[in-house]
Design an enzyme around this catalytic site. Structure first.
Site, mmCIF file in Angstrom:
data_model
loop_
_atom_site.group_PDB
_atom_site.id
_atom_site.type_symbol
_atom_site.label_atom_id
_atom_site.label_comp_id
_atom_site.label_asym_id
_atom_site.label_seq_id
_atom_site.Cartn_x
_atom_site.Cartn_y
_atom_site.Cartn_z
ATOM 1 N N PRO A 258 0.819 -1.216 0.000
ATOM 2 C CA PRO A 258 0.000 0.000 0.000
ATOM 3 C C PRO A 258 0.853 1.267 0.000
ATOM 4 O O PRO A 258 0.347 2.363 -0.243
ATOM 5 C CB PRO A 258 -0.813 -0.099 1.296
ATOM 6 C CG PRO A 258 -0.625 -1.471 1.813
ATOM 7 C CD PRO A 258 0.602 -2.048 1.188
ATOM 8 N N GLU B 182 2.803 -8.478 8.412
ATOM 9 C CA GLU B 182 2.832 -7.004 8.443
ATOM 10 C C GLU B 182 3.631 -6.427 7.288
ATOM 11 O O GLU B 182 3.688 -5.211 7.105
ATOM 12 C CB GLU B 182 3.412 -6.516 9.767
ATOM 13 C CG GLU B 182 2.641 -6.977 11.003
ATOM 14 C CD GLU B 182 1.185 -6.544 10.979
ATOM 15 O OE1 GLU B 182 0.927 -5.349 10.788
ATOM 16 O OE2 GLU B 182 0.321 -7.423 11.132
ATOM 17 N N ARG C 18 -2.678 -7.829 -20.849
ATOM 18 C CA ARG C 18 -3.540 -7.461 -21.975
ATOM 19 C C ARG C 18 -2.938 -6.370 -22.863
ATOM 20 O O ARG C 18 -3.445 -6.091 -23.944
ATOM 21 C CB ARG C 18 -4.938 -7.065 -21.494
ATOM 22 C CG ARG C 18 -4.971 -5.870 -20.585
ATOM 23 C CD ARG C 18 -6.355 -5.668 -19.988
ATOM 24 N NE ARG C 18 -7.338 -5.257 -20.977
ATOM 25 C CZ ARG C 18 -7.394 -4.050 -21.533
ATOM 26 N NH1 ARG C 18 -6.502 -3.142 -21.197
ATOM 27 N NH2 ARG C 18 -8.315 -3.755 -22.397
ATOM 28 N N ASP D 8 -7.087 1.957 -26.123
ATOM 29 C CA ASP D 8 -7.722 3.254 -26.254
ATOM 30 C C ASP D 8 -8.287 3.852 -24.982
ATOM 31 O O ASP D 8 -7.751 4.820 -24.482
ATOM 32 C CB ASP D 8 -8.827 3.203 -27.315
ATOM 33 C CG ASP D 8 -8.223 3.130 -28.700
ATOM 34 O OD1 ASP D 8 -8.951 2.851 -29.658
ATOM 35 O OD2 ASP D 8 -7.003 3.366 -28.801
HETATM 36 N N1 4HQ Z 1 -0.902 -5.305 1.059
HETATM 37 N N2 4HQ Z 1 -1.744 -2.992 -2.945
HETATM 38 C C1 4HQ Z 1 0.999 -6.892 1.285
HETATM 39 C C2 4HQ Z 1 -1.790 -4.519 0.350
HETATM 40 C C3 4HQ Z 1 -1.538 -4.076 -1.043
HETATM 41 C C4 4HQ Z 1 -2.268 -3.085 -1.735
HETATM 42 C C5 4HQ Z 1 -1.165 -5.468 2.473
HETATM 43 C C6 4HQ Z 1 0.304 -5.882 0.477
HETATM 44 C C7 4HQ Z 1 -0.339 -6.446 3.190
HETATM 45 C C8 4HQ Z 1 1.756 -7.555 3.474
HETATM 46 N N3 4HQ Z 1 -0.627 -4.526 -1.893
HETATM 47 N N4 4HQ Z 1 0.992 -6.599 2.702
HETATM 48 N N5 4HQ Z 1 -3.261 -2.337 -1.280
HETATM 49 O O1 4HQ Z 1 -2.777 -4.103 0.899
HETATM 50 O O2 4HQ Z 1 -0.759 -3.878 -3.034
#
Ligand code: 4HQ
Length: 262
Positions: free
Chosen positions: A88, A115, A153, A168
């Site tokens: 994230p 985590e 894709r 597009d």
């Molecule tokens: N993660 N976009 C991996 C995500 C996430 C997201 C949470 C990734 C927990 C360990 N990954 N960890 N949003 O929420 O890619």
């Protein structure tokens, strides 16, 4: 294009590789896919991949040693590839970024659990952090699949001859026009007449108008970012005029409602 996924849940990817357009692209050799089980690179007897966080607190952290070895192994096989960590904390994936990723020979996708991964992995072995949106998943695996669908894709030949058309809509910051198939009347709702007219010029014009109005109503942010063509501008101006005419007709015939509504 080669995708290599690093995960402690390799089985999650079997159905993903096997079905639909991705499955076909793999079968045709347009897409190389492999998965590395991070656990295979754990050296202890129980093949542990997580450990308690320094500084305390709840949850576990992905140990750096097995992950580092797994990434190095993947890179050795695909030296020209880009290593991506799904997190994230990364930049949110969009079509432009998917386009850029499609330009690499290979992508190594690192999926964390718990985590997250030890920060030193990030510093030394990751080229790019990518998020698929502002919400918290339980692991990076589904995020990696989302990324792979968006990228696959865009690889020439994967979607067949529709490929250029597929580029597009979002690349040009425009939502798609509505789609209809048979029957011509479904639960009392008829298909727009123009689509059954056989007049391809009129159909193209209608579709562009629909795309523009939908983008304006549903995603004004996209329309704002769009580079408008002469034809786009003419369509938007026509609506402005139509709306102005409606307002003008109101104020001349019904001045009361104007003053009372403020
Ligand atoms: N993660 N976009 C991996 C995500 C996430 C997201 C949470 C990734 C927990 C360990 N990954 N960890 N949003 O929420 O890619």
């Amino acid at each position: 294009m080669d995708f290599t996924v690093l995960t402690i849940f390799p089985e999650m990817f079997d159905p993903f590789w096997q079905h639909g357009i991705i499955g076909k692209a793999v079968a045709k050799g347009q897409l190389g896919v492999s998965v590395i089980n991070i656990r295979d690179f754990a050296n202890d007897k129980h093949q542990v991949t997580d450990d308690r966080p320094y500084g305390g607190g709840s949850g576990m952290v992905m140990k750096p040693e097995p992950l580092a070895e797994a990434i190095r192994s993947a890179r050795q096989r695909l030296p020209k590839s880009r290593t991506v960590l799904l997190t994230p904390q990364g930049r949110t994936l969009d079509q432009e970024q998917a386009q850029a990723l499609a330009g690499y020979e290979g992508l190594i996708l690192v999926c964390g659990r718990y985590e997250g991964v030890d920060e030193r992995i990030n510093q030394s072995l990751i080229d790019e952090e990518i998020s698929i949106g502002d919400y918290v998943l339980m692991g990076g695996e589904l995020a990696a699949m989302v990324l792979m669908e968006a990228v696959a894709r865009l690889i020439p030949g994967v979607l067949g001859n529709e490929n250029s058309a597929a580029l597009d809509s979002f690349t040009e910051n425009l939502l798609e026009h509505p789609h209809f198939t048979r029957p011509s009347v479904f639960e009392g709702e008829a298909v727009p007449e123009v689509l059954r007219s056989g007049n391809h010029k009129a159909i193209d014009q209608w579709r562009l108008e629909m795309s523009l109005i939908r983008t304006f109503l549903k995603r004004p942010d996209l329309l704002k970012a769009k580079r408008l063509s002469r034809q786009d501008i003419d369509i938007l101006k026509k609506w402005c005029k139509d709306i102005e005419n409606i307002i003008a007709a109101q104020s001349s015939s019904d001045s009361d409602s104007l003053s009372s509504s403020g």
